[in-house]
Write a protein that holds these residues in place. Sequence first.
Motif, PDB file in Angstrom:
ATOM      1  N   GLY A  77      54.087 108.204  -0.470  1.00 56.70           N
ATOM      2  CA  GLY A  77      53.411 108.287   1.078  1.00 56.70           C
ATOM      3  C   GLY A  77      51.989 108.295   1.012  1.00 56.70           C
ATOM      4  N   ILE A  78      51.222 108.949  -0.030  1.00 53.16           N
ATOM      5  CA  ILE A  78      49.773 108.968   0.188  1.00 53.16           C
ATOM      6  C   ILE A  78      49.171 107.790  -0.421  1.00 53.16           C
ATOM      7  N   ALA A  79      49.984 106.962  -1.303  1.00 54.37           N
ATOM      8  CA  ALA A  79      49.393 105.402  -1.687  1.00 54.37           C
ATOM      9  C   ALA A  79      49.620 104.687  -0.400  1.00 54.37           C
ATOM     10  N   ALA A  80      50.557 104.764   0.270  1.00 57.01           N
ATOM     11  CA  ALA A  80      50.954 103.981   1.471  1.00 57.01           C
ATOM     12  C   ALA A  80      49.909 104.084   2.440  1.00 57.01           C
ATOM     13  N   HIS A  81      49.501 105.453   2.917  1.00 59.68           N
ATOM     14  CA  HIS A  81      48.539 105.673   3.669  1.00 59.68           C
ATOM     15  C   HIS A  81      47.251 105.127   3.429  1.00 59.68           C
TER      16      HIS A  81
END
Length: 445
Positions: free
Chosen positions: A118-122
């Motif tokens: 999720g962090i990478a996607a955001h």
Amino acid sequence: MQAATLGRIAAPASQNAAPRRHPWVERAIWAGAMAVLTGTVLASEAGGPAAYLVLDIVVGAVSVALVPLLNRWPVPVALLLSVLCAVSPAATPAATMAALLVACWVLLPQALMVAGTGIAAHLIRGAWRPAGLPYAWWAVVVCAGYAALVGWGTLVRANQALISSLRERAEHAEAEQARRVTEARAAERTRMAREMHDVLAHRLSLLATYAGALAYRPDAPPEQLSRAAEVVRSGAHQALDELREVIGVLRDDGLPDLSAGSRPLPGLAELPQLIEESRAAGMRIEVSGVADAPGDPDAPGDPDAPGDPDAPGVPDALGLPEASGVPDLLGRTVYRVVQEGLTNVRKHAPGELARVTLGGGPGAGADVSVVSRLLSAPGSALGSGSALGSASGAMPVQARPVPAVPGTGTGLIGLTERVELAGGRLEYGARTGEFLLHAWLPWPE
């Protein structure tokens, strides 16, 4: 922003055994909450390019549709929702809720994997679709948000595990306590059953002996008939009193305690009375090699023997010290062994000689044995005398068949348990035409 949907965080159906609402009801609630939050995000992005708006609507619809599947496949669905966050902010509500639920449901490594995705996607989306914050601050907010979600979920999971552990421990403790109480009640009632059998079997066998004598000698002198009838009446009253006392304890709601009765339990001091009581019923008993026959005026211990009114009935050759120096448990057990042995001889070998042997001392233990001759067939023994003759001191009547009293063997089973509880061992059985009952009991120095 998922607080409204997490008032009651529940594990997937395969992991939650507690009663709860139907899974589809929870899935509908989650999907409805995510639809509201996704609509709010779409409304905030309405002023952007039309292509982005169409993309956001499609991604938002897909993310809302994936929310009900979290209950069945939490990690794969959470990873897919995190990937959609790289395309559109409309997937953020569902992705962050999925990260929190995964942290609540699964192990920490899997939750960290979902949070990292999720962090990478955001961060990817923030690079090509800025959110109105400097990129560095955007990265800090995203990382802090996912860290908070993982920490919150881990705390909820640990709290649920603690509550479950405490509940199981309390249930186990309650079950163990109930089991101990049940076992204590059963053990005490079993002990009472043994005590009642020992007492009543002895009394009733004596009554059967006297009643049989009355039946075989209806022509006996009135004095003998009256004396035998008085013995039967007295024995019946004693048996009723003892039975009433035990039944009264059984009716008590608390744990029964037979030792709390009004009558003290018999011990070694009552052994002479037991021997004389059996002799008075017509039994021939030999104690430590000293034999006597009922009705013999020169027999030691005969209640009517001339010249020896104070004969104790149990000679000093018993090999045991004074009863006052014997532990209570040992004295009671010795008494019950002799009582059961004499009762069995009276029931199954009427008229036969019973040899009672006692010996031992402190440190060496106490040895008790009762031996009698085996009968070839029940009910075929010829009694050497009747209770009427022995009770009155007259000469024995002519020998008649004496029927053996039926038994079930439960007395020996209970006696074995009694001796083992006292730390001893009991042996019984036939050997070379005789029946041996032998007990060894520990006797502390």
